[in-house]
Design an enzyme around this catalytic site. Structure first.
Site, PDB file in Angstrom:
ATOM      1  N   GLU A  96       7.353  -3.866 -11.989  1.00 51.35           N
ATOM      2  CA  GLU A  96       6.110  -4.587 -11.733  1.00 51.35           C
ATOM      3  C   GLU A  96       5.020  -3.699 -11.137  1.00 51.35           C
ATOM      4  O   GLU A  96       3.852  -3.811 -11.516  1.00 51.35           O
ATOM      5  CB  GLU A  96       6.374  -5.779 -10.796  1.00 51.35           C
ATOM      6  CG  GLU A  96       7.190  -6.896 -11.400  1.00 51.35           C
ATOM      7  CD  GLU A  96       8.687  -6.732 -11.171  1.00 51.35           C
ATOM      8  OE1 GLU A  96       9.444  -7.657 -11.496  1.00 51.35           O
ATOM      9  OE2 GLU A  96       9.093  -5.642 -10.660  1.00 51.35           O
ATOM     10  N   HIS A 100      -3.358  19.327   6.732  1.00 55.72           N
ATOM     11  CA  HIS A 100      -3.413  18.187   5.817  1.00 55.72           C
ATOM     12  C   HIS A 100      -4.603  17.292   6.114  1.00 55.72           C
ATOM     13  O   HIS A 100      -5.375  16.970   5.199  1.00 55.72           O
ATOM     14  CB  HIS A 100      -2.121  17.359   5.892  1.00 55.72           C
ATOM     15  CG  HIS A 100      -2.242  16.037   5.183  1.00 55.72           C
ATOM     16  ND1 HIS A 100      -2.143  15.929   3.813  1.00 55.72           N
ATOM     17  CD2 HIS A 100      -2.494  14.782   5.645  1.00 55.72           C
ATOM     18  CE1 HIS A 100      -2.318  14.660   3.462  1.00 55.72           C
ATOM     19  NE2 HIS A 100      -2.527  13.948   4.558  1.00 55.72           N
ATOM     20  N   HIS A 125      -9.468  16.052   4.738  1.00 59.08           N
ATOM     21  CA  HIS A 125      -8.221  16.747   4.422  1.00 59.08           C
ATOM     22  C   HIS A 125      -8.531  18.073   3.729  1.00 59.08           C
ATOM     23  O   HIS A 125      -8.758  18.108   2.517  1.00 59.08           O
ATOM     24  CB  HIS A 125      -7.364  15.889   3.489  1.00 59.08           C
ATOM     25  CG  HIS A 125      -7.118  14.497   3.985  1.00 59.08           C
ATOM     26  ND1 HIS A 125      -8.046  13.479   3.848  1.00 59.08           N
ATOM     27  CD2 HIS A 125      -6.046  13.958   4.609  1.00 59.08           C
ATOM     28  CE1 HIS A 125      -7.548  12.375   4.378  1.00 59.08           C
ATOM     29  NE2 HIS A 125      -6.340  12.632   4.843  1.00 59.08           N
ATOM     30  N   HIS A 151      12.613 -17.633  -5.164  1.00 55.66           N
ATOM     31  CA  HIS A 151      11.788 -17.605  -6.373  1.00 55.66           C
ATOM     32  C   HIS A 151      10.620 -18.590  -6.317  1.00 55.66           C
ATOM     33  O   HIS A 151       9.942 -18.794  -7.322  1.00 55.66           O
ATOM     34  CB  HIS A 151      12.657 -17.906  -7.596  1.00 55.66           C
ATOM     35  CG  HIS A 151      13.477 -16.745  -8.052  1.00 55.66           C
ATOM     36  ND1 HIS A 151      14.320 -16.055  -7.210  1.00 55.66           N
ATOM     37  CD2 HIS A 151      13.576 -16.137  -9.256  1.00 55.66           C
ATOM     38  CE1 HIS A 151      14.915 -15.083  -7.882  1.00 55.66           C
ATOM     39  NE2 HIS A 151      14.482 -15.113  -9.123  1.00 55.66           N
TER      40      HIS A 151
END
Length: 649
Positions: A400, A267, A38, A462
């Site tokens: 999280e 890029h 890149h 869950h």
């Protein structure tokens, strides 16, 4: 004392331009020779990197010096610039290493890798991770400053990022926490070039970045990323800011690449030999020469090394024997006094784990962490400790993903052993960070509670039935699922002996203590004989393998099977990966010539490495009381006995 900006003369700017262009062409040459990489971002950031070099405090001869500045490239696609800078700053990266960019076993892999390349602070590549890592390092430095004082901890954390990093949700999570805690030594440099792989960024992203960061409590500065005076002023203001700061630097991707300037193709595609030669000629460089660093440029960049060596020397004079002793003791695990549990006692492993965490924290001053808004359920509060930054209890909120990456930054900072916690089903949200920690072999401790269908009434959403298999498949990650409180202690003792990340997968429901005491030596092998057959201890007909809450089921099933004349051994497997790593002789000792059945309230397909049959989950869970669900899904003595008899007879 506030830092004063350097007064850049016209002569200075000419020298800076030569330095920046040297970086540009080093990067272009690296990518071209590799025919991979890149060039765009490195060429666009070269001017900013050159100015940053004037203010850095690094000591390449001592790259782990505690009070060094941290420099993180969140966009790993800027790796060619990372390696070029490390080379000119004086780290152990040679010109030959630059020429080996992206080649097998070189010091210069496609994305920066921690512990692989001297001077690389953290493994980056997955976008957004690096920003959260930088926040983690700023977290660590803020607490370190409270412990050691502002004279000893006075460095900055610099992070380069791009549009992709800011589009990833992890960056919003992490930057929100940075603003909340006023992490004033954190400086983010946003490479705002308006280009992504598919073309113009505005096709998919048109946020008011300035407004976003102001709302999060940041100092927001702007500059022309190719104007040295503008960069210089913004950088000094950012360093002096009393809150975390972001510099929105307007840049051109592929700067200096003539007709390819500003083109999204730069890029991730080599520029081509002709373009590079023409670009070099246009900027006064020899068109056919590769990897050229003139003597004046080399000497100017090496000033980083000289300034850093002096700063390190002056810092060492500030260290007192007491301070050095404190630093040395931060991660000393030799004097931990663990809680004690009696056989027959009933206690959830999440609860015993909370007591173990507190025992470790009492002795280990570098042990710190927290939960994603679940401390009362995860049992992760450190008793008697204040909240961060005055204490070691961290509140990550419902973030999280950022929590995991922040802990990676804290761990790589060098003084601390961090832990973080949530329900096991939500581990999905921090899996990318766990993967990077595993790549780095960075010590982060993950506490995952509510580990199975035993969660009960909260239902299938869950109840993590596939997660154990996922994490057991991840190299370098130790996954512990203890059967009781005593085995839990042994799991921690083993984890603290390893220089890898570890995950503790713990029950919501109470579990009977079935182990007489912590057996660290046995747990270190991953699996061990917990209960031998009373009918035939040398050659049992069946071996039952289990982890966590299912170990008690295995013991109860063993009793029923032996009453029916089937000699049965029970092997507890608190760490599948460690058992997998044992030699053939040890596995033969466990299994012999018996049939092998594994029992686990999870998908459990990995057990077929050892087992002839697996009593596991074949569907998602359901909503109901935990004991009812265990019966529904076959985790009962009757079902185990029936399956075992079919296997053995």
């Amino acid at each position: 004392m506030a830092l004063a900006p350097l007064n850049l003369t016209d002569e200075d700017k000419l020298q800076l331009a030569k330095m920046a262009n040297t970086l540009r062409f080093l990067c272009a040459d690296m990518v071209q020779r590799a025919n991979s990489g890149h060039p765009g971002a490195p060429m666009g950031l070269a001017d900013i990197a050159t100015i940053l070099s004037l203010y850095l405090k690094l000591d390449p001869a001592n790259p782990s010096w505690l009070n060094r500045d941290r420099v993180i490239f969140s966009g790993g696609h800027a790796s060619a610039l990372v390696y070029s800078l490390l080379h000119v700053w004086g780290f152990e990266i040679s010109k030959e290493d630059l020429m080996q960019f992206r080649q097998l076993d070189s010091k210069t892999p496609g994305h920066p890798e921690y512990k692989h390349t001297p001077g690389v602070e953290i493994t980056t590549g997955p976008l957004g991770q690096g920003i959260a890592n930088a926040v983690g390092m700023a977290f660590a430095s803020k607490y370190a400053q409270n412990l050691l004082g502002k004279e000893l901890i006075s460095h900055n954390v610099f992070c380069f990022c791009g549009d992709g990093d800011l589009q990833e949700g992890i960056s919003y999570e992490a930057c929100s926490l940075a603003g909340l805690h006023n992490l004033e030594n954190l400086v983010v440099i946003y490479d705002s070039n308006g280009i992504s792989i598919e073309g113009a960024v505005q096709k998919a992203f048109n946020e008011d970045i300035k407004g976003r960061f102001i709302s999060q409590g940041w100092e927001v500065l702007e500059c022309d990323g190719h104007n040295f005076s503008s960069i210089n002023t913004a950088l000094v203001r950012a360093i002096n800011a009393k809150k975390p700061s972001i510099i929105i630097a307007t840049t051109t991707i592929g700067k200096g690449a003539l007709s390819l300037e500003g083109n999204h193709k730069t890029h991730g595609t080599p520029l081509g030999g002709d373009i590079i030669a023409q670009a070099k000629s246009a900027l006064g460089f020899e068109s056919s020469a590769e990897f050229i660093i003139s003597d004046d440029v080399a000497l100017r960049f090496l000033n980083v090394k000289e300034v850093g060596a002096l700063a390190h020397y002056e810092w060492q004079k500030l260290l007192t024997p007491d301070t050095q002793a404190l630093i040395d003791s931060m991660l000393d695990t030799s004097n931990i006094t663990y809680p004690t549990y009696q056989k027959g006692q009933s206690i959830a492993t999440r609860v015993s784990n909370g007591e173990i965490l507190n025992a470790i924290a009492t002795s280990l001053k570098g042990f710190l962490g927290g939960s994603a808004d679940l401390a009362p359920s995860n049992n992760t509060e450190l008793k008697g400790e204040q909240d961060f930054p005055n204490g070691r209890n961290m509140h990550f909120g419902i973030r999280e993903h950022a929590m995991g990456a922040i802990c990676n930054g804290i761990a790589n900072y060098g003084l601390f052993l961090p832990f973080c916690a949530t329900f096991f089903v939500f581990s999905d949200y921090l899996t990318p960070s766990i993967r990077v920690a595993s790549l780095m072999k960075t010590r982060v401790m993950y506490v995952f509670t509510h580990d199975s269908i035993g969660v009960g009434e909260d239902g299938a959403t869950h109840q993590p039935i596939e997660h154990l298999s996922h994490f057991r498949a991840m190299p370098n990650l130790l996954v512990f699922r203890p059967c009781d409180a005593n085995e839990n202690i042994a799991c921690w003792q083993v984890a603290l002996q390893h220089h890898t990340p570890s995950a503790f997968v713990l029950s919501r429901q109470n579990l009977e203590v079935v182990c007489d005491s912590p057996n660290t030596e046995a747990v270190a092998k991953g699996g061990y004989i917990l209960q031998e057959s009373t009918l035939d201890s040398q050659n049992p007909k069946l071996t039952l393998l289990a982890s966590g809450s299912e170990v008690k089921l295995a013991l109860d099933s063993q009793q029923a099977l032996e009453q029916q004349g089937i000699a049965t051994r029970v092997v507890s497997v608190p760490c599948f990966e460690l058992l997998l790593a044992q030699d053939r002789a040890y596995k033969q000792k466990l299994f012999g010539t018996s049939k092998v059945m594994a029992i686990e309230a999870a998908r459990g397909l990995e057990w077929y490495v050892f087992a002839d049959d697996v009593v596991g989950m074949e569907s998602f869970g359901a909503s109901g009381k935990g004991e009812t669900l265990f019966a529904r899904f076959g985790f009962s003595v009757d079902n185990v006995v029936q399956r075992a008899k079919a296997l053995c007879l």
